[in-house]
Write an enzyme that holds these catalytic residues in place. Sequence first.
Site, PDB file in Angstrom:
ATOM      1  N   ASN A 134      13.717   4.177   5.262  1.00 32.95           N
ATOM      2  CA  ASN A 134      12.808   3.136   5.599  1.00 32.95           C
ATOM      3  C   ASN A 134      11.521   3.693   6.267  1.00 32.95           C
ATOM      4  O   ASN A 134      11.594   4.770   6.945  1.00 32.95           O
ATOM      5  CB  ASN A 134      13.481   2.142   6.654  1.00 32.95           C
ATOM      6  CG  ASN A 134      12.363   1.046   7.162  1.00 32.95           C
ATOM      7  OD1 ASN A 134      11.498   0.537   6.427  1.00 32.95           O
ATOM      8  ND2 ASN A 134      12.375   1.085   8.645  1.00 32.95           N
ATOM      9  N   SER A 173       0.909  -1.166  -0.147  1.00 30.14           N
ATOM     10  CA  SER A 173       0.095   0.037   0.097  1.00 30.14           C
ATOM     11  C   SER A 173       0.840   1.325   0.007  1.00 30.14           C
ATOM     12  O   SER A 173       0.420   2.098  -0.501  1.00 30.14           O
ATOM     13  CB  SER A 173      -0.987   0.227   1.135  1.00 30.14           C
ATOM     14  OG  SER A 173      -0.362   0.237   2.365  1.00 30.14           O
ATOM     15  N   GLU A 207       1.264   7.100   7.059  1.00 31.04           N
ATOM     16  CA  GLU A 207       2.284   6.726   6.368  1.00 31.04           C
ATOM     17  C   GLU A 207       2.179   6.978   4.752  1.00 31.04           C
ATOM     18  O   GLU A 207       3.208   7.421   4.210  1.00 31.04           O
ATOM     19  CB  GLU A 207       2.569   5.038   6.538  1.00 31.04           C
ATOM     20  CG  GLU A 207       2.575   4.543   7.788  1.00 31.04           C
ATOM     21  CD  GLU A 207       2.825   3.061   7.528  1.00 31.04           C
ATOM     22  OE1 GLU A 207       3.485   2.436   6.679  1.00 31.04           O
ATOM     23  OE2 GLU A 207       2.253   2.294   8.473  1.00 31.04           O
ATOM     24  N   HIS A 223       8.583   3.126   9.006  1.00 27.87           N
ATOM     25  CA  HIS A 223       8.232   2.133  10.152  1.00 27.87           C
ATOM     26  C   HIS A 223       6.853   2.965  10.907  1.00 27.87           C
ATOM     27  O   HIS A 223       6.873   4.017  11.093  1.00 27.87           O
ATOM     28  CB  HIS A 223       9.288   2.272  11.333  1.00 27.87           C
ATOM     29  CG  HIS A 223       9.006   1.329  12.387  1.00 27.87           C
ATOM     30  ND1 HIS A 223       9.281   0.004  12.201  1.00 27.87           N
ATOM     31  CD2 HIS A 223       8.522   1.679  13.691  1.00 27.87           C
ATOM     32  CE1 HIS A 223       8.876  -0.442  13.333  1.00 27.87           C
ATOM     33  NE2 HIS A 223       8.702   0.288  14.402  1.00 27.87           N
ATOM     34  N   LEU A 261      10.715  -6.334   5.006  1.00 29.53           N
ATOM     35  CA  LEU A 261      10.984  -6.645   6.558  1.00 29.53           C
ATOM     36  C   LEU A 261      12.124  -7.517   6.756  1.00 29.53           C
ATOM     37  O   LEU A 261      12.343  -7.998   7.769  1.00 29.53           O
ATOM     38  CB  LEU A 261       9.663  -7.818   6.855  1.00 29.53           C
ATOM     39  CG  LEU A 261       8.104  -6.947   6.480  1.00 29.53           C
ATOM     40  CD1 LEU A 261       7.114  -7.843   6.836  1.00 29.53           C
ATOM     41  CD2 LEU A 261       8.111  -5.567   7.283  1.00 29.53           C
ATOM     42  N   LYS A 262      13.245  -7.603   5.706  1.00 29.27           N
ATOM     43  CA  LYS A 262      14.388  -8.219   6.053  1.00 29.27           C
ATOM     44  C   LYS A 262      15.550  -7.277   6.279  1.00 29.27           C
ATOM     45  O   LYS A 262      15.406  -6.266   5.798  1.00 29.27           O
ATOM     46  CB  LYS A 262      14.816  -8.969   4.715  1.00 29.27           C
ATOM     47  CG  LYS A 262      14.025 -10.333   4.469  1.00 29.27           C
ATOM     48  CD  LYS A 262      14.907 -11.600   5.184  1.00 29.27           C
ATOM     49  CE  LYS A 262      13.998 -12.767   5.626  1.00 29.27           C
ATOM     50  NZ  LYS A 262      13.443 -13.461   4.589  1.00 29.27           N
ATOM     51  N   LEU A 263      16.536  -7.646   7.146  1.00 33.40           N
ATOM     52  CA  LEU A 263      17.553  -6.610   7.209  1.00 33.40           C
ATOM     53  C   LEU A 263      18.318  -6.512   5.874  1.00 33.40           C
ATOM     54  O   LEU A 263      18.747  -7.651   5.497  1.00 33.40           O
ATOM     55  CB  LEU A 263      18.328  -7.195   8.354  1.00 33.40           C
ATOM     56  CG  LEU A 263      19.428  -6.567   8.819  1.00 33.40           C
ATOM     57  CD1 LEU A 263      18.782  -5.138   9.697  1.00 33.40           C
ATOM     58  CD2 LEU A 263      20.484  -7.175  10.102  1.00 33.40           C
ATOM     59  N   ILE A 264      18.812  -5.425   5.809  1.00 37.44           N
ATOM     60  CA  ILE A 264      19.419  -4.971   4.647  1.00 37.44           C
ATOM     61  C   ILE A 264      20.915  -5.345   4.775  1.00 37.44           C
ATOM     62  O   ILE A 264      21.506  -4.870   5.734  1.00 37.44           O
ATOM     63  CB  ILE A 264      19.389  -3.565   4.081  1.00 37.44           C
ATOM     64  CG1 ILE A 264      18.080  -3.339   3.625  1.00 37.44           C
ATOM     65  CG2 ILE A 264      20.270  -3.252   2.860  1.00 37.44           C
ATOM     66  CD1 ILE A 264      17.206  -3.832   2.590  1.00 37.44           C
TER      67      ILE A 264
HETATM   68  C1  GAR Z   1       3.670  -0.701   6.606  1.00 39.20           C
HETATM   69  O1  GAR Z   1       3.135  -0.264   7.792  1.00 39.20           O
HETATM   70  C2  GAR Z   1       5.281  -0.475   7.131  1.00 39.20           C
HETATM   71  O2  GAR Z   1       5.379   0.762   7.784  1.00 39.20           O
HETATM   72  C3  GAR Z   1       5.563  -1.545   7.932  1.00 39.20           C
HETATM   73  O3  GAR Z   1       5.128  -2.579   7.045  1.00 39.20           O
HETATM   74  C4  GAR Z   1       3.982  -2.179   6.567  1.00 39.20           C
HETATM   75  C5  GAR Z   1       3.804  -2.532   5.025  1.00 39.20           C
HETATM   76  O4  GAR Z   1       2.539  -2.158   4.466  1.00 39.20           O
HETATM   77  N1  GAR Z   1       6.897  -1.539   8.127  1.00 39.20           N
HETATM   78  C6  GAR Z   1       7.768  -2.146   9.006  1.00 39.20           C
HETATM   79  O5  GAR Z   1       6.960  -2.661   9.697  1.00 39.20           O
HETATM   80  C7  GAR Z   1       9.157  -1.957   8.974  1.00 39.20           C
HETATM   81  N2  GAR Z   1       9.699  -2.360  10.423  1.00 39.20           N
HETATM   82  P1  GAR Z   1       2.556  -2.100   2.953  1.00 39.20           P
HETATM   83  O6  GAR Z   1       3.039  -3.388   2.180  1.00 39.20           O
HETATM   84  O7  GAR Z   1       1.013  -1.908   2.618  1.00 39.20           O
HETATM   85  O8  GAR Z   1       3.124  -0.832   2.554  1.00 39.20           O
END
Ligand code: GAR
Length: 202
Positions: A104, A12, A176, A106, A87-90
């Site tokens: 990134n 999203s 976001e 968060h 979600l993986k560490l770079i």
């Molecule tokens: C988002 O809320 C983003 O902030 C989070 O994953 C979701 C992805 O949603 N990221 C983390 O938690 C990183 N630590 P999306 O695929 O719909 O953009």
Amino acid sequence: MNIAVFVSGRGSNLHAILNSAELEALCRISVVCSDKLDCHAFQIAHQYNIPFFSVSESKKNGFVTFQMLPSIFAEKQIELIVLAGFLKLIPKDFIGTFPFKIINIHPALLPSFGGKGMYGNRVHEAVFKSSAKVSGATVHFVNENYDEGLIIDQAAVSIADANSAEEIAQRVLILEHALLPSVIAKIAQRKIEIKNNRVYLI
Ligand code: GAR
């Protein structure tokens, strides 16, 4: 400015970048990468005719390695790498190749509620359990640790009346989708300065 967006799932935030009126004249998503072979975000990339790659630390069928990405990105003249739900560490070497070029998003107000294992709904569950009255979203530069690195910008929302983690997630996701494009726009316009270990948006 050509950007690469890294995703792991729903996409999203990728969609929000693609639909940002502000970004239309400023940048182009030239490549999408995921740690998965397939995910919903790849379908979005496909719809928009954006090349996509599955990326892994080691050689695996169907994946490119992180070591292969710099030459792919050089060819596409990538100037910014955006982790939008990746979600993986770079890997450290990759970060070293792109200093202050990886950001990134968060879904909480860092430095709280971040770190290994803190992603997606786990973050909102922790925020809900903590009884915090405010949550939000953070965009930061990426270093070798999860959810660390200089904070670029944040947006906050009251969750004083929230009844569940899902409700918090919905409120934060709206933030976001505005915050990430606005930070990318600042970077594309070079309206960003780093001094005294802080990031200033001009
Ligand atoms: C988002 O809320 C983003 O902030 C989070 O994953 C979701 C992805 O949603 N990221 C983390 O938690 C990183 N630590 P999306 O695929 O719909 O953009």
